[in-house]
Design a protein around this motif. Sequence first.
Motif, PDB file in Angstrom:
ATOM      1  N   ALA A  62     147.658 -13.181  16.776  1.00  0.00           N
ATOM      2  CA  ALA A  62     146.218 -13.324  17.016  1.00  0.00           C
ATOM      3  C   ALA A  62     145.461 -12.568  15.936  1.00  0.00           C
ATOM      4  O   ALA A  62     145.601 -11.360  15.822  1.00  0.00           O
ATOM      5  CB  ALA A  62     145.864 -12.784  18.396  1.00  0.00           C
ATOM      6  N   MET A  63     144.686 -13.260  15.152  1.00  0.00           N
ATOM      7  CA  MET A  63     143.954 -12.604  14.071  1.00  0.00           C
ATOM      8  C   MET A  63     142.496 -12.347  14.426  1.00  0.00           C
ATOM      9  O   MET A  63     141.839 -11.524  13.817  1.00  0.00           O
ATOM     10  CB  MET A  63     143.995 -13.451  12.799  1.00  0.00           C
ATOM     11  N   CYS A  64     141.961 -13.116  15.373  1.00  0.00           N
ATOM     12  CA  CYS A  64     140.540 -12.937  15.649  1.00  0.00           C
ATOM     13  C   CYS A  64     140.273 -12.431  17.063  1.00  0.00           C
ATOM     14  O   CYS A  64     139.296 -11.750  17.304  1.00  0.00           O
ATOM     15  CB  CYS A  64     139.780 -14.238  15.395  1.00  0.00           C
ATOM     16  N   TYR A  65     141.150 -12.766  17.992  1.00  0.00           N
ATOM     17  CA  TYR A  65     140.948 -12.309  19.369  1.00  0.00           C
ATOM     18  C   TYR A  65     141.097 -10.793  19.443  1.00  0.00           C
ATOM     19  O   TYR A  65     141.933 -10.214  18.768  1.00  0.00           O
ATOM     20  CB  TYR A  65     141.963 -12.984  20.293  1.00  0.00           C
ATOM     21  N   GLY A  98     137.712 -14.420  19.591  1.00  0.00           N
ATOM     22  CA  GLY A  98     138.819 -15.363  19.683  1.00  0.00           C
ATOM     23  C   GLY A  98     138.387 -16.788  19.449  1.00  0.00           C
ATOM     24  O   GLY A  98     137.201 -17.099  19.388  1.00  0.00           O
ATOM     25  N   GLY A  99     139.392 -17.638  19.309  1.00  0.00           N
ATOM     26  CA  GLY A  99     139.139 -19.068  19.133  1.00  0.00           C
ATOM     27  C   GLY A  99     138.878 -19.489  17.707  1.00  0.00           C
ATOM     28  O   GLY A  99     138.771 -20.672  17.441  1.00  0.00           O
ATOM     29  N   LYS A 100     138.763 -18.538  16.798  1.00  0.00           N
ATOM     30  CA  LYS A 100     138.317 -18.912  15.458  1.00  0.00           C
ATOM     31  C   LYS A 100     139.442 -19.062  14.437  1.00  0.00           C
ATOM     32  O   LYS A 100     139.437 -19.991  13.650  1.00  0.00           O
ATOM     33  CB  LYS A 100     137.323 -17.879  14.955  1.00  0.00           C
ATOM     34  N   CYS A 101     140.382 -18.116  14.436  1.00  0.00           N
ATOM     35  CA  CYS A 101     141.355 -18.139  13.340  1.00  0.00           C
ATOM     36  C   CYS A 101     142.376 -19.250  13.510  1.00  0.00           C
ATOM     37  O   CYS A 101     142.917 -19.740  12.538  1.00  0.00           O
ATOM     38  CB  CYS A 101     142.053 -16.797  13.235  1.00  0.00           C
ATOM     39  N   ARG A 102     142.686 -19.633  14.716  1.00  0.00           N
ATOM     40  CA  ARG A 102     143.620 -20.704  15.051  1.00  0.00           C
ATOM     41  C   ARG A 102     145.080 -20.356  14.788  1.00  0.00           C
ATOM     42  O   ARG A 102     145.923 -21.241  14.738  1.00  0.00           O
ATOM     43  CB  ARG A 102     143.290 -22.025  14.339  1.00  0.00           C
ATOM     44  N   THR A 103     145.402 -19.072  14.588  1.00  0.00           N
ATOM     45  CA  THR A 103     146.814 -18.734  14.424  1.00  0.00           C
ATOM     46  C   THR A 103     147.546 -18.722  15.754  1.00  0.00           C
ATOM     47  O   THR A 103     148.755 -18.821  15.791  1.00  0.00           O
ATOM     48  CB  THR A 103     147.012 -17.330  13.805  1.00  0.00           C
ATOM     49  N   CYS A 104     146.784 -18.599  16.840  1.00  0.00           N
ATOM     50  CA  CYS A 104     147.444 -18.462  18.133  1.00  0.00           C
ATOM     51  C   CYS A 104     147.636 -19.808  18.819  1.00  0.00           C
ATOM     52  O   CYS A 104     147.919 -19.855  20.008  1.00  0.00           O
ATOM     53  CB  CYS A 104     146.629 -17.538  19.038  1.00  0.00           C
ATOM     54  N   ALA A 111     144.053 -23.086  21.462  1.00  0.00           N
ATOM     55  CA  ALA A 111     144.005 -21.676  21.078  1.00  0.00           C
ATOM     56  C   ALA A 111     144.385 -20.864  22.304  1.00  0.00           C
ATOM     57  O   ALA A 111     143.654 -20.826  23.288  1.00  0.00           O
ATOM     58  CB  ALA A 111     142.614 -21.308  20.595  1.00  0.00           C
ATOM     59  N   CYS A 168     144.344 -17.823  22.934  1.00  0.00           N
ATOM     60  CA  CYS A 168     143.495 -16.689  23.294  1.00  0.00           C
ATOM     61  C   CYS A 168     142.291 -17.139  24.112  1.00  0.00           C
ATOM     62  O   CYS A 168     141.657 -16.327  24.767  1.00  0.00           O
ATOM     63  CB  CYS A 168     143.031 -15.967  22.034  1.00  0.00           C
TER      64      CYS A 168
HETATM   65  S1  FES Z   1     143.487 -15.285  18.039  1.00  0.00           S
HETATM   66 FE1  FES Z   1     142.292 -16.359  16.601  1.00  0.00          FE
HETATM   67  S2  FES Z   1     142.153 -18.306  17.578  1.00  0.00           S
HETATM   68 FE2  FES Z   1     143.222 -17.158  19.025  1.00  0.00          FE
END
Ligand code: FES
Lengths: 457, 332
Positions: free
Chosen positions: B33-36, B44-50, B70, B72
Motif C-alpha cells: 500500500a503506497m497511498c493508504y 487510499g485508492g490512488k496508487c493502485r498498488t494494492c 483497490a 484499501c
Molecule cells: S494503497 Fe494505494 S490504492 Fe490502495
Amino acid sequence: MGRKLLLEHINVPGINTFDVYRSKGGYASVEKALKKLTPDEVVEEVKKSGLRGRGGAGFPTGMKWGFLAKPEGVARYLVCNADESEPGTFKDRYLMTHIPHLLIEGMIVGSYALGAAVSYIYVRGEMMPQIRILEKAIAEAKVAGFLGKNILGTGYSLELYVQPGGGAYICGEETALLESLEGKRGNPRIKPPFPAIAGLYGCPTVVNNVESIAAVVPIINDGGEEYAKIGIGRSTGTKLISAGGNLVKPGVYEIDLGLPVEEFLYSDEYCGGIANGKRLKAVVAGGSSVPILPANLFMKTINGDARLMSYESLSDGGFVSGSMMGSGGFIAFDEDQCIVRNTWNFARFYHHESCGQCSPCREGTGWMEKVLHRLENGHGSMSDMDLLVDVSKKIEGNTICPLGDAAAWPVASAIRHFRDEFEWHVSHASEAVTRNYGLAHYADPLPKPEPKPEATA
Amino acid sequence: MKVTIDGISVEVPDGTSILNAARIIGGDVVPPAMCYYSKLAGSGGKCRTCLVKVSKGSEKDPRPMPKLVASCRTNVMDGMEVQNLTSPEVIEARKGVVEMLLINHPLDCPVCDQAGECHLQDLGFEHGAVKTRYEFDRRTFNKIDIGDKIQLHMTRCILCYRCVYTADQITDHRIHGILNRGDHSEISTYIQAAVDNDFSGNVIDVCPVGALTDKTFRFKNRVWFTKPVDAHRDCDHEKCNGKVTLWYKGEDVIRVTARKDVYGEVEEFICNTCRFDKKKTADWVIEGPRKISHHSVISSNHYETLKPLPVVKTNPVLQEANKTQFERETRL
Ligand code: FES
Ligand SMILES: Cc1cc2nc3c(=O)[nH]c(=O)nc-3n(C[C@H](O)[C@H](O)[C@H](O)COP(=O)(O)O)c2cc1C
Ligand code: SF4
Ligand code: SF4
C-alpha cells in the motif's frame, strides 16, 4: 424520416425565448407532471420509455432514478451534466444554445420526480454564452411561474442554478463534477459510495446528461410507451448525433435509434457523404474515447450484418470488432487522414486531461502520448506497437474513474485495426512525415467469417 | 464476517477493508500500500498498488467482481474470497503499476535520504521489473524548502496525497493541496504555509518516498547505518505524547521520528519540538532498542524477498507468475 422529439422546433425564430417556446407547446410536460402525476409515476414513465443515459455510459435513466436513496429529512439533488468536453461531441451545446427551455423544462420535471428542491446545471466553463443563455431562460421561466416557490400553484418549489464548470474534461465525470460543484478540486471520487447514496454534499444525487434530461419532456408528453416505440430493441427513442470530420454536412442530427449507419453517413438528410468526393477510411462512432473502426468494419459487423446506429449494433463484436455509442460524437476520417497522427492527438488530449490521482492513468497517458509522438514523427520502432498495447492494458480497468479506459481504448483499437499503418510509420519513417498511408485496404469488403469461428468474442 | 485471502480465512468485523483484513492475517498475503494510511481519513485508492482480485463477491452474491479492486478502499463481505499473490492477473497489474510509478521517478536512491526506508524502493524490489521500458526524459521539478526544517523534492513524489491529508487533518490552516493536473500535478503552497504549524513535521513521516525529507537529517547518514532507539519525553504540547524513535550515530542523535509499524505507518503523530529541537540524549528517557522487522534493510542490511506461499508452491501457473521474484530470491 423519423419524428423529431427534441429538435422539432429548433428552426422556429425566437424559440430560445420563453414566449415562443411556450407557444409551441413548451412546458406542457411540467403542467402534466406536476398536476396529474405523482413523482413515482413520472419515474415509472421514464422507466417504461427505456431511455438510456446519453452522456456516454448508456445506463437506463429510469433505473438510475429508481436507485436514488430517499432517507427522511435529507435533501436530494438532480444535477445536469453539461460539461460536454469529449472531443467530437457538441450536441449538448447545440441544444442549450438554441432551445434552452427544453433543458429547463426537463430539469423541472426530473427534479419533481426525484423530490429535489434545489437542482444544478453544471456547464462547461468555456461555454460562457450558453451559461448566459441558460440563466436568461431560468429567469424567464421563473417570471412565468415555472420555477421558484409553489410552481403553478401545485405546492412544489424548485430553485435551479447554473454553475460554470472548472474548465477540465475530468469535471464531466460525475463524481468529479460533484466535487467541483462543491467548490473543490475536480478529482473523481472513489466509489462506492455512488452518488445515488452519497452525492452532492453527501446527499443522494442523480447526475444526468443534458440530452437525457431533455428527453424526459417528450416522454412525459407522449408517455413512456409511446417513446419506447421509436428505436430498436433496448435502444429506444431518438438520439442526437454530433457529426464531424470529413463530411459533406457536419452538424447535429436527431436520429431514430436503429438508423442504418450507411443511411446516416450517405443520405442527404443527414451527413450527405464524405466531403470532396473522397472515400471513407475510418470512423470514431461515439466520441474520442470509443474504439476507432476501419470503414469496412464500421459499415458491417464481423458477421456481415449492416451496422445500425444503436447501442447494441455499434458495440456488436465487443472490443475486437465493435465500438460504442458513447456520447454520440461521430467523427468520420477520409482517405487522407493519418490514423497514427489522430491516435497521438487523442492520447495527447487524455494525457492533458488526466486528473493525476491514480498512477496508471497519470503516468500511463503521458507515456503513451510520448511513444505515439515519436512514432508520428518517424522515430518509432517496431516494438512500440506492442509496448503501446501493453501500456494501455496496464491502464485499462485499473483506475479510479473511466478516464483511464477512455485513454486506453482509442490507442488499443487503433493498433488493433491499423497496425500496418503504424508499422509503415516505422519502416518508411521519412516517407511517413511527408505523406499519408492512404486508404489501404480499410474499406475493402470484410473477409467472410470462418464457418465456425473460434474467437468471435 | 469471514473473508478468505489467498486461501487463508479470517474473521473480521463489518466495515473492515480487504487490506486491513489481510494485515490481520499478515505476511505475504498483505498487498503493498503506497497511498493508504490508516491514520488519515479518506486516504487510499490512488496508487493502485494494492489491487486484488475478488474471485467471490460474498456468500449471498458469489459473483466475482468484474475488475481488480483497490483492497484499501473495498470492504469485505461475508464469505468473500480474495486473490492477491495467487492471481497472475494481480501480479501482472501490480507490475504495471510499479512500472508506472517508476517511469518518472528520478531513481536517485544513492543520494536520497529515504533510501533504506523507502516504500517505493521496497515495492520496486518486490514487485517490479528489472529494466524500464521508458525511454523519455523524466519529469523534474525544482527543490523547494518548506521552512527551514523540511525540504520538498517534488521530482520524487508519487502523488499519494498522504501529506495533503496530513496537512488537512493533523495541522491547522490548510491552504492548498495539489496544483495542476495529471503528470504535472504538484504538491504546493499549503505546505509552505503549514510550516508554522506545530505538527507539520509529520508530513515527513507519512511520505512513502524521499519527496519530503528532514533538513536537519539531510545527507547526515544512510538509515541502515543508524541505530533506532525508542524513547519518550514529557512533551508539553497537548496533542503530542512525546513517544518517538531516536536514530543514533555513535553517541549522537541525528534524527527523531515518530514510531513506525511494519507498514511504515506512525503509531502516533509527534510535534515539531520533539522532532526537530530535541536532539540530545539528555532530552529523552530511553526505553530500549527499536524492534525493526527483520525484513527491513535497516536490520538486515540487504533486501529479502517473498517466500512462496503454500498455495503457490503447488500450482504451476502461480509459480510461473511469481517466477521473477523467486529467481531474484535465489540469486541473492
Ligand atoms: S494503497 Fe494505494 S490504492 Fe490502495
Ligand atoms: C472522463 C469522463 C468525462 C465525462 N464527461 C461527460 C460529459 O462531458 N457530459 C456528460 O454528460 N457525461 C460525461 N461523462 C459521463 C458521466 O460520468 C455520467 O456517466 C453521465 O453524466 C451520466 O448521465 P447519463 O446517465 O444521463 O448519461 C464523463 C465520464 C467520464 C469518465
Ligand atoms: S483514471 Fe485518471 S482521471 Fe480518473 S481518477 Fe485516475 S488519474 Fe484521475
Ligand atoms: S510528497 Fe510524499 S506524501 Fe506527499 S504526495 Fe508526494 S509522495 Fe505522497
